[in-house]
Design an enzyme around this catalytic site. Structure first.
Site, PDB file in Angstrom:
ATOM      1  CB  SER A 141      -0.967  -0.033   1.179  1.00 15.68           C
ATOM      2  OG  SER A 141      -1.998   0.893   1.004  1.00 15.68           O
ATOM      3  CG  ASP A 198      -6.216  -2.371  -4.705  1.00 12.58           C
ATOM      4  OD1 ASP A 198      -7.016  -1.432  -4.488  1.00 12.58           O
ATOM      5  OD2 ASP A 198      -5.074  -2.401  -4.204  1.00 12.58           O
ATOM      6  CG  HIS A 250      -5.230  -2.523  -0.781  1.00  8.24           C
ATOM      7  ND1 HIS A 250      -4.566  -1.906  -1.815  1.00  8.24           N
ATOM      8  CD2 HIS A 250      -4.678  -2.029   0.350  1.00  8.24           C
ATOM      9  CE1 HIS A 250      -3.664  -1.077  -1.328  1.00  8.24           C
ATOM     10  NE2 HIS A 250      -3.703  -1.137  -0.018  1.00  8.24           N
TER      11      HIS A 250
END
Length: 168
Positions: free
Chosen positions: A24, A110, A142
């Protein structure tokens, strides 16, 4: 500075075999550090990170986050200084300095950080002649949540680190 401190002061850290991994925001950080690490790292792994902030601005399903994080659209000529600095420091603008093997991992479900970010980083590395691998999960977002995908993720992740960091 943290990695330098660890490498120089912790006896179990081998400063000649350091890897850099992140997911991330950490994935974004990996892409940025790939061009700013002064040869500290021997391998990189980025999971679901933003690579090109200009394309990220319009490719996300959560435009609110782009406006909040970047402060303005990249096409506005009168953008704030904060926004200008953000776009000027997008990792894709420094690929010419990449020199280290990189593994890019992404889930195609995602929608906040689309898989095109991973594809872009992978292709940039390959076009520069840098060893790179791309692991795409068509059925993950994600996070990697499915058990079999988790096994593949672990094997690929640790295999990449072993390939570039393990002593022969």
């Amino acid at each position: 500075s943290a990695i330098d401190d660890a490498a120089n002061n912790l006896p179990y850290v081998d400063k000649d075999r350091l890897g850099c991994v992140g997911a991330s925001f950490g994935g974004f950080s990996v892409y940025y550090l790939a061009s700013h690490h002064d040869k500290r790292f021997k391998a990189f792994i980025a999971h679901d990170g933003a690579f090109n902030l200009e394309s990220m601005y319009t490719d996300t399903e959560e435009a609110w986050f782009s406006n909040w994080e970047y402060d303005d659209a990249y096409w506005n000529k009168d953008m704030t200084d904060r926004a200008r600095r953000t776009y000027e420091n997008s990792p894709h603008k420094f690929v010419d300095k990449w020199d280290t093997p990189i593994l890019c991992i992404h889930g195609e479900m995602d929608y906040r950080i689309n898989a095109n970010q991973g594809f872009g980083a992978f292709n940039a590395a390959r076009l520069r002649g840098i060893p790179a691998e791309l692991l795409i999960f068509p059925d993950e977002n994600h996070w990697v949540l499915k058990p079999q995908n988790g096994v593949l993720w672990q094997r690929t992740f640790f295999g990449w680190l072993d390939k570039w960091l393990k002593k022969n």
